[in-house]
Design an enzyme around this catalytic site. Structure first.
Site, PDB file in Angstrom:
ATOM      1  N   SER A  13       1.014  -1.145   0.074  1.00 13.63           N
ATOM      2  CA  SER A  13      -0.210   0.090  -0.280  1.00 13.63           C
ATOM      3  C   SER A  13       1.283   1.069   0.211  1.00 13.63           C
ATOM      4  CB  SER A  13      -0.891  -0.079   0.737  1.00 13.63           C
ATOM      5  OG  SER A  13      -1.644   1.051   1.218  1.00 13.63           O
TER       6      SER A  13
ATOM      7  N   TYR B 279      -2.653  -1.157   9.472  1.00 14.38           N
ATOM      8  CA  TYR B 279      -2.150  -1.400   8.468  1.00 14.38           C
ATOM      9  C   TYR B 279      -1.205  -0.706   7.983  1.00 14.38           C
ATOM     10  CZ  TYR B 279      -4.103  -1.327   3.543  1.00 14.38           C
ATOM     11  OH  TYR B 279      -3.657  -1.048   2.105  1.00 14.38           O
TER      12      TYR B 279
END
Length: 249
Positions: free
Chosen positions: A139, A152
């Site tokens: 990401s 995350y």
């Protein structure tokens, strides 16, 4: 590309589904894996309708027994696995001070232990073949950080480092390992959750990206296809940002 077998995790929808379909279009047989096997039906049907080979697989990537059973099912149906796309992941929007041990452990179990387990279960096939391609989907939050997304972004940052280390360890066996950190990609579960939570208008998001548009799952799939190609055997340990210029290196 000659006939090969790929396993794509988190492939029922979004980026994973796009990667599975693109690889199938490249002539690769694809194991379409998600937590719920039934959710993989649409991806498998799309591949077969286009003339490709695919099988639906269900597994919790953080559970070794579950993964091992799915990998064996894929091998029996399609053959040895020499391409792996570690795409399955979960997100989180909990403020740091409200995080529990259990929530932290869950995010890392899926986002980091998952790729570790799946890669370890597929690696023998690649070593036996003397050829392999591993693409880890991380990401852009791993590169920039993100408010209220500490577990995350941290887990995805660990995936970037894992990619570099795997590339060095697996390289002598003809296996490349690379990482794609997507930017804002429309039509994924995570992107829709982000949009709903932060209520940012699409036009505002578009203006924040140098190319003035948001990504599509196919943008990531195109890069994944390239990294899995025969011609990219000298590309390994790399972070290939597909983000419209949101993050530049």
């Amino acid at each position: 590309m000659s006939y090969k077998v790929a396993l794509v995790t988190g492939a029922a929808a979004g980026i994973g589904a796009a990667c599975a379909k693109r690889l199938a279009g490249d002539g690769v047989a694809v194991g379409v894996l998600d937590l719920d096997e039934e959710r993989c039906a649409d991806t498998v049907k799309a591949i077969k309708d286009a003339g490709g080979k695919a099988i639906a697989l269900g597994a919790d990537v953080s559970n070794r027994a579950s993964v091992r059973a799915a990998v064996e099912k894929c091998r029996e149906a399609l053959g040895p696995i020499t391409i792996l796309v570690n795409n399955a992941g979960v997100t989180d929007f909990t403020p740091f001070e409200e995080l529990t041990d259990e929530r932290w452990d869950f995010i890392f179990a899926v986002n980091m232990r998952g790729p570790f387990i799946v890669t370890q279960e597929c690696l023998p096939d690649m070593k036996s073949a003397g050829w392999g391609r591993i693409v880890n989907i991380s990401s852009s939050s791993a590169q920039t950080g993100a408010i209220n997304m500490i577990p995350y972004s941290s887990s995805k940052g660990a995936m970037v480092t894992m990619t570099r280390s795997m590339a060095q360890e697996f390289g002598p066996y003809g296996i490349t390992v690379n990482n794609i950190p997507p930017g804002s990609v429309m039509g994924t579960i995570m992107s829709e959750a982000n949009r709903e939570r932060f209520q940012i208008p699409t036009e505002v998001l578009q203006k924040s990206v140098p190319v003035r548009r948001l990504g599509e799952p196919d943008d990531i799939a195109n890069a994944c296809s390239w990294l899995c190609n025969e011609a990219t055997g000298y590309v390994t340990g790399q972070t290939i940002g597909v983000n419209g210029g949101r993050v530049v290196t």
